[in-house]
Design an enzyme around this catalytic site. Sequence first.
Site, PDB file in Angstrom:
ATOM      1  N   CYS A  51      40.828  41.402  48.712  1.00 25.10           N
ATOM      2  CA  CYS A  51      40.598  40.517  49.853  1.00 25.10           C
ATOM      3  C   CYS A  51      39.737  41.291  50.851  1.00 25.10           C
ATOM      4  CB  CYS A  51      41.893  39.989  50.469  1.00 25.10           C
ATOM      5  SG  CYS A  51      42.960  41.205  51.269  1.00 25.10           S
ATOM      6  N   CYS A  68      37.147  36.642  49.532  1.00 21.28           N
ATOM      7  CA  CYS A  68      36.049  37.562  49.839  1.00 21.28           C
ATOM      8  C   CYS A  68      34.697  36.960  49.495  1.00 21.28           C
ATOM      9  CB  CYS A  68      36.248  38.941  49.214  1.00 21.28           C
ATOM     10  SG  CYS A  68      36.224  39.029  47.437  1.00 21.28           S
ATOM     11  N   CYS A  88      32.249  40.161  46.161  1.00 27.17           N
ATOM     12  CA  CYS A  88      32.780  40.872  45.006  1.00 27.17           C
ATOM     13  C   CYS A  88      31.789  40.862  43.843  1.00 27.17           C
ATOM     14  CB  CYS A  88      34.091  40.237  44.550  1.00 27.17           C
ATOM     15  SG  CYS A  88      35.319  40.188  45.850  1.00 27.17           S
TER      16      CYS A  88
END
Length: 136
Positions: free
Chosen positions: A11, A85, A89
């Site tokens: 996160c 996120c 990522c």
Amino acid sequence: MPEKPVVLFVCIHNAGRSQMAAGYMRELSGGAVEVRSGGSEPGDSINPVAVAAMAEVGIDISQAVPQLMTTEQVKESDAVITMGCGDVCPIFPGKRYEDWELADPKGKPLEDVRAIRDDIKARVERLLGELRAPVV
């Protein structure tokens, strides 16, 4: 004996959702899963309300420290679970990716964080069951 699966929980601040998920996966897998967590912009410390919510169910995440998620961690993981996120990522072909839409516990009262915690537990239990299922 097959290697244990590696799961990475991500996160943004690595201070709430991903730490609760990592705590549950460590506890519920009994060590059968290698658990990692990280953030795209790690916070300074773990959310104290998340720590309190997990302590209520007997899981201590108070010693966890927010960590920067690395590309190497993603490459080495069998499953990458993101929690808000967005596009930060990295994605590698052949990996199992899931994005869990969960409210951010930051700034929320304990009763709200309990609901997030319980949602995370159900998702971790499902993921753990899928990781243990034999591949046909």
